[in-house]
Every structure is written in C-alpha cells, then in structure tokens.
Enzyme design. Structure first.
Site, PDB file in Angstrom:
ATOM      1  N   LYS A 178     -33.679  36.214  -0.805  1.00  0.00           N
ATOM      2  CA  LYS A 178     -34.029  35.875  -1.898  1.00  0.00           C
ATOM      3  C   LYS A 178     -33.763  34.335  -1.928  1.00  0.00           C
ATOM      4  O   LYS A 178     -32.889  33.774  -1.098  1.00  0.00           O
ATOM      5  CB  LYS A 178     -33.254  36.531  -3.131  1.00  0.00           C
ATOM      6  CG  LYS A 178     -33.989  36.677  -4.206  1.00  0.00           C
ATOM      7  CD  LYS A 178     -35.031  37.834  -4.507  1.00  0.00           C
ATOM      8  CE  LYS A 178     -35.648  37.732  -5.864  1.00  0.00           C
ATOM      9  NZ  LYS A 178     -36.672  39.080  -5.764  1.00  0.00           N
TER      10      LYS A 178
HETATM   11  P1  NAD Z   1     -42.614  36.469 -14.357  1.00  0.00           P
HETATM   12  O1  NAD Z   1     -41.987  34.973 -14.339  1.00  0.00           O
HETATM   13  O2  NAD Z   1     -43.905  36.621 -13.979  1.00  0.00           O
HETATM   14  O3  NAD Z   1     -42.432  37.171 -15.920  1.00  0.00           O
HETATM   15  C1  NAD Z   1     -41.040  37.166 -16.521  1.00  0.00           C
HETATM   16  C2  NAD Z   1     -41.504  37.661 -18.040  1.00  0.00           C
HETATM   17  O4  NAD Z   1     -40.021  37.672 -18.380  1.00  0.00           O
HETATM   18  C3  NAD Z   1     -42.177  36.569 -18.768  1.00  0.00           C
HETATM   19  O5  NAD Z   1     -43.084  37.261 -19.542  1.00  0.00           O
HETATM   20  C4  NAD Z   1     -40.891  35.857 -19.418  1.00  0.00           C
HETATM   21  O6  NAD Z   1     -41.539  35.549 -20.754  1.00  0.00           O
HETATM   22  C5  NAD Z   1     -40.093  37.136 -19.841  1.00  0.00           C
HETATM   23  N1  NAD Z   1     -38.721  36.839 -20.423  1.00  0.00           N
HETATM   24  C6  NAD Z   1     -37.936  35.958 -19.554  1.00  0.00           C
HETATM   25  N2  NAD Z   1     -36.724  35.910 -20.337  1.00  0.00           N
HETATM   26  C7  NAD Z   1     -36.874  36.945 -21.184  1.00  0.00           C
HETATM   27  C8  NAD Z   1     -35.831  37.293 -22.132  1.00  0.00           C
HETATM   28  N3  NAD Z   1     -34.699  36.817 -22.548  1.00  0.00           N
HETATM   29  N4  NAD Z   1     -36.399  38.422 -22.906  1.00  0.00           N
HETATM   30  C9  NAD Z   1     -37.639  38.731 -22.605  1.00  0.00           C
HETATM   31  N5  NAD Z   1     -38.339  38.466 -21.921  1.00  0.00           N
HETATM   32  C10 NAD Z   1     -38.008  37.393 -20.829  1.00  0.00           C
HETATM   33  O7  NAD Z   1     -41.709  37.437 -13.550  1.00  0.00           O
HETATM   34  P2  NAD Z   1     -41.983  38.645 -12.898  1.00  0.00           P
HETATM   35  O8  NAD Z   1     -42.611  38.275 -11.423  1.00  0.00           O
HETATM   36  O9  NAD Z   1     -42.775  39.519 -13.693  1.00  0.00           O
HETATM   37  O10 NAD Z   1     -40.743  39.363 -12.535  1.00  0.00           O
HETATM   38  C11 NAD Z   1     -39.829  40.130 -13.499  1.00  0.00           C
HETATM   39  C12 NAD Z   1     -38.827  40.926 -12.927  1.00  0.00           C
HETATM   40  O11 NAD Z   1     -39.448  41.801 -12.093  1.00  0.00           O
HETATM   41  C13 NAD Z   1     -37.754  40.041 -12.455  1.00  0.00           C
HETATM   42  O12 NAD Z   1     -36.539  40.845 -12.410  1.00  0.00           O
HETATM   43  C14 NAD Z   1     -38.109  40.336 -10.951  1.00  0.00           C
HETATM   44  O13 NAD Z   1     -37.193  40.010  -9.881  1.00  0.00           O
HETATM   45  C15 NAD Z   1     -38.928  41.522 -10.703  1.00  0.00           C
HETATM   46  N6  NAD Z   1     -39.606  41.919  -9.685  1.00  0.00           N
HETATM   47  C16 NAD Z   1     -41.038  41.108  -9.572  1.00  0.00           C
HETATM   48  C17 NAD Z   1     -41.805  41.098  -8.609  1.00  0.00           C
HETATM   49  C18 NAD Z   1     -43.061  40.445  -8.211  1.00  0.00           C
HETATM   50  O14 NAD Z   1     -43.628  40.844  -7.404  1.00  0.00           O
HETATM   51  N7  NAD Z   1     -43.268  39.641  -9.090  1.00  0.00           N
HETATM   52  C19 NAD Z   1     -41.237  42.478  -7.772  1.00  0.00           C
HETATM   53  C20 NAD Z   1     -40.144  42.988  -7.752  1.00  0.00           C
HETATM   54  C21 NAD Z   1     -39.523  42.805  -8.870  1.00  0.00           C
END
Ligand code: NAD
Length: 424
Positions: free
Chosen positions: A114
């Site tokens: 990561k």
């Molecule tokens: P992203 O940046 O696209 O979206 C994050 C979202 O969370 C945004 O809408 C943001 O406004 C919201 N957010 C941030 N802080 C917040 C809070 N305090 N309360 C409510 N909403 C809040 O990120 P993502 O890629 O969608 O990742 C989200 C989660 O999924 C993370 O934990 C990430 O590690 C996990 N994840 C992502 C992927 C991927 O392919 N992108 C894969 C596996 C896991």
C-alpha cells in the site's frame, strides 16, 4: 517551505495493531506455527519519502509519502495509493497486510502493498496534483515495477493519478511499461470493467449471501456510506438489482429517503458538482445516523473504524458489507457477532478491485485486451468461489466470516512461506 504533517485523524485505534491482533486471533483458530506468525506479522519493507512540490502560487510545500510492502511470498506486491490528510505509516502498513490476505483469499498471485501521501487532494489544483504524483513516483521508483510492486487507486486517487504514475515510470525506463500500475484509463492500457470492479465484487458477495439466506436483493433496503469509486457504483448496482437505496453519503453530507434515493440522479449530481450536497428529494442526516438506519444491508464504503464499540450495539442492519477496508473495529465485531449480524469482511467484499487489477496487469503484460463480459464473468467466478470457500469454512468451523476469510488467506501465505523457505 511548509512541511505538511498528518492532522487530527479519523482513526481511534492503531490500525496496524488491529491488523496484527486479527492475525494472532486467526493463527490461533487455524493452528498456525508461531514462527510463521512472527514473519507474517511484520512488513517486508516500508519506505518514507518527502515530496517537495512547487505550488501554483510559487511557494514550495513538502508532503510526506509512504510505500509499504507487506509480503511477497505468493508473488509481486499489489496495493493502492491513498491521498488523504490522515494517512499514517501504521495505516499504510495495516492496509498492506490486508492486501496480502485479500490476494491470497482470491487465489491471485500477488502479495500485499500500500502507499499513501499525507495531503488533501481536494485542496490541490490539477497541476499541483500532477507534480505531487510525479515527484512521489520518482521517489519510490526503485520500489515499484511490474515484477515487483504494482500500485492502483485508493481513496483520493483515480485513473488520472495512475496515468501520471505510468507515464513517470515509463519516461524513466525509456519505454511504456503497462504493467507498472493498474486502474489506468482505457486509452492507455486500462481494463474494461476495472472502474466498477470493487463495487461489482461487493454486489456478487451480497447477492451470494442473500441467496444463502433464501432472500432476494429486490426490495431490500440499503444504506451506503461514501459515494466515491466503491460506494457510488455499489449504490448504482444495488438500485439496478431492484434494492431500495434509502441512504447515501459523502464527506460533506448524508442523505435519506425512506422511499428510495434517486440513485441515477445522485450519480449525475456527484459527477457534475463533486459533492452530494444539494441533491433534491432527500432529507439531510448525519453520517453517524446513516450507520444506524433500519436497513437490510449497510455498506460502509468510505474510511476505516466507522463502526466501533461506541455505536455497534445500535446498528440495525442484518448484513454489513465492508466496501471500505477496516470499517468495523474488532470490539465492534464482537458486539455485532452477538447480535447475529452477518459481516461480509473487507478482504472478501471489496476484493473485486484487485481481481480486475490482476486482469489488467495480465492484459498489459500480454498486450491483449479482453471484452468487458469476459472480465465480469471471470470476476464473478473468482469472487463467488472465494465466497463459497469462506462460507463453508465459517459454517464448518462455526466461526465468523471474517475469521474464516482471514484464516484461509493466512494459511495460503503461510504455506507459500514454508514451501519457499526463509532466506537464506
Ligand atoms: P474514493 O476517494 O473514490 O471515495 C471515498 C468516498 O468516501 C468519497 O465519497 C468521500 O467523500 C467519502 N468520505 C470520505 N470521508 C468520509 C467520511 N468521514 N464520512 C463519509 N464519507 C466520507 O475512495 P474509494 O476508492 O471509493 O475507496 C473507499 C474505500 O474502499 C477505502 O476504504 C478503500 O481502501 C476501499 N477500497 C477501494 C478500492 C478501489 O478499487 N477503489 C478497492 C478496495 C477497497
């Protein structure tokens, strides 16, 4: 020059300690050799870099960046890059360890890694973001590579950031290296289906879980926290399956409509305004209230540690799908277990992204690209197989899905470590 440090964090507990405690619990349940647990509990390599960036107004800011490889026993390490003000080394280490388990559970030939930069991407202009990304990539250029460590998007990063990483790495090598990063835009070697893959994998898990309970997705009430890559597509897919998405949120606002949010309108609103604030036909609630709604499925898809011992006893969902990594703390796990809540753990529920990242890496190495139906069918095979293995293990051994999923994964990494031997 200004040094940018992590501010007040959303993390109440040290995430790396949580990850290590989970490993110990699982090792006990699966009778794994303590010598191996010592190896698996440590990260192979952690690099901290400073990232000076010339800002648009002429001053220089110095950001802090990390890249951590947890384990490479089963293949090159793989894991996203997070841009967020709360990023810490221990957070990155925990996320790297979870990546190792996720890849092993899915049976794909990667270890875990990561990365992160302590910054608020929303406050950076596009050109500042590009300079930060290119400098960060240069600082970690000896750590990454298609046979070594392959980054991908995470919170605060997207296809554009991956394109800059790909370009910076390729410029330094003197030729295009498609396999250095995944989550690239389609125009430069991305995979069809990658953008939606994490949410699609989560959908497959929810669908399989609901089928085991002889229920159907149609008519189910769903609340989704976070409306980024994972949350927005999951809300869209659940809506398309006939579920009623009663609540959604982002970092600025949480919205509730008991009759169902107009998800396509929310999608369009977010794309246009970059926030959900101002979306019509929904009542404003708090992100905390969203977690406690009376729904069938709750999908935390934002950050870690949102369900803790402070609110777990008030959660009313019967299924929690961990779209985010680590949204439920171990103490909350115990409370939810007692209440009979079915938790679809992160390493299973959000693994769709890394599975299609694996497909993108394979396609890039072969320079041969697949149709989207092929990508989705192969994703379905892998996620559903992992779901079935986890479900069977959980029922056979009478343990929660999380312990079963981590146990299967840790066993596989432990076996690979024994087979390879400890060098020298
Ligand atoms: P992203 O940046 O696209 O979206 C994050 C979202 O969370 C945004 O809408 C943001 O406004 C919201 N957010 C941030 N802080 C917040 C809070 N305090 N309360 C409510 N909403 C809040 O990120 P993502 O890629 O969608 O990742 C989200 C989660 O999924 C993370 O934990 C990430 O590690 C996990 N994840 C992502 C992927 C991927 O392919 N992108 C894969 C596996 C896991």
């Amino acid at each position: 020059m200004t040094a940018v440090e992590a501010g007040a964090t959303h993390l109440r507990e040290n995430p790396f300690e949580i990850a290590r405690n989970q490993l110990r619990r699982v090792a006990e349940a699966f009778d794994i050799d303590p010598n191996l647990v010592a190896v698996l509990g440590a990260c192979k390599k952690a690099v901290e870099v400073s990232v000076p960036v010339s800002m648009d107004d002429g001053h220089t800011e110095v950001f802090k960046g990390y890249r951590v490889t947890h384990n490479v026993a089963r293949g090159p390490s793989k894991g996203g890059i997070r841009y967020h003000p709360d990023v810490t080394l221990d957070e990155v280490k925990s996320l790297a360890m979870w990546m190792t388990w996720k890849c092993a559970l899915m049976g794909i030939p990667f270890g875990g890694a990561k990365g992160g930069v302590v910054c608020d991407p929303k406050r950076l202009s596009r050109s500042e973001l590009e300079r930060l990304t290119r400098r960060y990539t240069s600082e970690i250029i000896n750590e990454i590579g298609p046979e070594k460590d392959i980054p991908a998007p995470d919170v605060g990063t997207d296809g554009s950031v991956m394109a800059w990483i790909f370009d910076t790495y390729s410029m330094n090598k003197g030729h295009s290296v498609l396999g250095v990063v995944t989550g690239k835009p389609l125009t430069i070697g991305g995979s069809l289906g990658r953008e939606e893959a994490t949410a699609r994998g989560a959908l497959y898990c929810i669908r399989d879980a609901v089928a085991k309970q002889d229920r159907s997705l149609a008519g189910m009430r769903v609340a989704v926290q976070g409306f980024g890559n994972v949350g927005s597509f999951l809300a869209k897919f659940m809506h398309e399956e006939g579920a009623i998405v009663v609540a959604i949120s982002d970092s600025t606002v949480a919205l509730y409509n008991p009759k169902g949010i107009d998800v396509p309108a929310a999608f369009a609103h977010k794309r246009e305004n970059r926030t959900l604030a101002g979306l019509r036909d929904a009542e404003q609630i708090t992100n905390e209230e969203l977690l406690l709604l009376d729904v069938d499925v709750l999908a935390p898809c934002a950050l870690e540690q949102v369900i803790t011992d402070r609110n777990a006893d008030r959660v009313r969902a019967s299924i929690i799908c961990e779209g985010a990594n680590g949204p439920v703390t171990p103490s909350a796990d115990a409370i939810l277990e007692d209440k009979g809540v079915l938790i679809l753990p992160d390493v299973l529920a959000n693994a769709g992204g890394v599975v299609v990242s694996y497909f993108e890496w394979v396609q890039g190495l072969q320079e041969y690209f697949w149709k989207e139906v092929e990508v989705n069918a192969k994703l379905n095979d892998i996620v559903s197989r992992a779901f079935d293995e986890t479900w069977e293990t959980a029922h056979k051994r009478d343990m929660p899905m999380r312990v079963a999923a981590y146990g299967l994964a840790v066993q596989r990494v432990a076996e690979a470590t024994v087979t390879r031997g400890i060098y020298p």
